[in-house]
Design an enzyme around this catalytic site. Sequence first.
Site, PDB file in Angstrom:
ATOM      1  N   TRP A  49      35.420  44.514  36.652  1.00  0.00           N
ATOM      2  CA  TRP A  49      36.841  44.043  37.338  1.00  0.00           C
ATOM      3  C   TRP A  49      36.544  43.587  38.680  1.00  0.00           C
ATOM      4  O   TRP A  49      36.864  42.486  39.097  1.00  0.00           O
ATOM      5  CB  TRP A  49      37.839  44.962  37.335  1.00  0.00           C
ATOM      6  CG  TRP A  49      39.254  44.679  38.139  1.00  0.00           C
ATOM      7  CD1 TRP A  49      40.197  44.043  37.451  1.00  0.00           C
ATOM      8  CD2 TRP A  49      39.352  44.794  39.385  1.00  0.00           C
ATOM      9  NE1 TRP A  49      41.259  44.122  38.624  1.00  0.00           N
ATOM     10  CE2 TRP A  49      40.503  44.231  39.570  1.00  0.00           C
ATOM     11  CE3 TRP A  49      38.600  45.286  40.615  1.00  0.00           C
ATOM     12  CZ2 TRP A  49      40.974  44.335  41.090  1.00  0.00           C
ATOM     13  CZ3 TRP A  49      39.007  45.175  42.088  1.00  0.00           C
ATOM     14  CH2 TRP A  49      40.341  44.638  42.134  1.00  0.00           C
ATOM     15  N   HIS A  50      35.405  44.195  39.081  1.00  0.00           N
ATOM     16  CA  HIS A  50      35.151  43.715  40.606  1.00  0.00           C
ATOM     17  C   HIS A  50      34.306  42.347  40.764  1.00  0.00           C
ATOM     18  O   HIS A  50      34.370  41.659  41.657  1.00  0.00           O
ATOM     19  CB  HIS A  50      34.433  44.880  41.315  1.00  0.00           C
ATOM     20  CG  HIS A  50      35.150  46.070  41.822  1.00  0.00           C
ATOM     21  ND1 HIS A  50      35.328  47.006  41.123  1.00  0.00           N
ATOM     22  CD2 HIS A  50      35.565  46.102  43.006  1.00  0.00           C
ATOM     23  CE1 HIS A  50      36.136  47.984  41.649  1.00  0.00           C
ATOM     24  NE2 HIS A  50      36.281  47.363  42.755  1.00  0.00           N
ATOM     25  N   GLY A  51      33.663  42.105  39.710  1.00  0.00           N
ATOM     26  CA  GLY A  51      32.858  40.898  39.853  1.00  0.00           C
ATOM     27  C   GLY A  51      32.169  40.624  38.518  1.00  0.00           C
ATOM     28  O   GLY A  51      31.691  41.317  37.696  1.00  0.00           O
TER      29      GLY A  51
END
Length: 479
Positions: free
Chosen positions: A324-326
Amino acid sequence: MLFNSIDFAIFLPIVFTLYWVLRNQLKLQNLLIVIASYIFYGMWDWRFLFLILFSTVVDYTMGILIERNDSKNKKKLFLWISILVNLGFLGYFKYSNFFLENFVYAFSFLGQDLKFRGLEIVLPVGISFYTFQTLSYTIDVYRKKLSPTKDFIAFSAFVSFFPQLVAGPIERATHLLPQFYRKRKFDYELAVNGMRQILWGLFKKVVIADNCAQFANQIFNNYEDYSGSTLILGAVFFTFQIYGDFSGYSDIAIGISRLFGFDLMRNFAYPYFSRDIAEFWRRWHISLSTWFRDYLYIPLGGSRGGMWMKIRNTFIIFLVSGFWHGANWTFIIWGALNALYFLPLLLGGKNRNHLEVVAYDKSLPSFKEILQIGVTFGLTVFAWIFFRAENLGHAFGYISRIFHKTIFSVPAIVKDCKQILILLIFFLIIEWLGRRKHFALEFEKGDHRFLKWTLYSLIVLLIGLFMQTEETPFIYFQF
């Protein structure tokens, strides 16, 4: 538009004044929030406003269709339309190049040299945040936890609410949306409390995060030139940078919301005072952790099955959280590493041991608690190296350089960073003293008036002295 910018310093008082002039006109207040939010977001790139509008229209419509249809299959169809539209946009803008690059890389093992040029895709600011926020609405409508709204303006305000639009907290429709239906009255005490939280958030961002960032960037970008001890210090600086930056944003967002009569969920609860990784994840980015718990972990079976199911679900949650973060393997490794940290607690049934803040009824922690906090902090610092690194080669190169005989030397830059080290000590003292409260500067009415104003004045002075000359964006804008 950045919270720490001149533009926002002009924008906020204007919106605040107009908002309370319309205090007896609920729909006009909500409409003003929508307009202000679109202006706020459009200052980055007006072209991406259509994404927010389209997502708003889709989820508003799907919510109504889910309620109107008695057929379970049709309800599922409309739910999946919402999920696929929202995740489709997120997948295209955020993950297209990642999957294409890895597809090409996989074929290289088979001797196929595929030519690939990355797609020129601009990532819309905050897309991961508002996508999850709108998804919570249709999922909760489908689960019958929430009745679909017929008020499109109120729903638009919920989706685009400017204080938390681009970096959270990720609000649930069950919590925030009903607040747009109720008449808001100006509450002086609530507004004052909001101003305190904004002040503390600004201090975290412009004094702690931005000044730690200078040293963290210098060390991470030139890690081959530094000793192991200096690299450890660089990782510690990034650890405080990301906390000050992200929790600072959340504090400012929550404080601004209070000025407008809204209550947002708490997003951080002093995570670096945690005694184990499970406690850390109950205190770090709470809105995302609980989102994954409620909309992914529990539907997968949660902790109801055997140990294998618990382990599987835990790894899924942490890996998805990392992704989700990257779109980078560094984030996936970061998630996997936290899952491994969590695993012994899960296997030993100790993942719910520390539900209350450390030393709640004492001034200082015990020696055992100090050790627990130190070990947890060390594990967290190590994991943040992967989060900060540009790629896996960078991460492993940085780590291998740490474990060198120079790890026991005096950090090369210690003379240059004395001021920020003193500021970090001051910051930790204030956070420790305020750990029983929702944020460090939350005071009761009448509490130590002279000391409070002395502290406020000191924080304002430090902001003025240590603020960077250039506006610096928040880290989580890229997610």
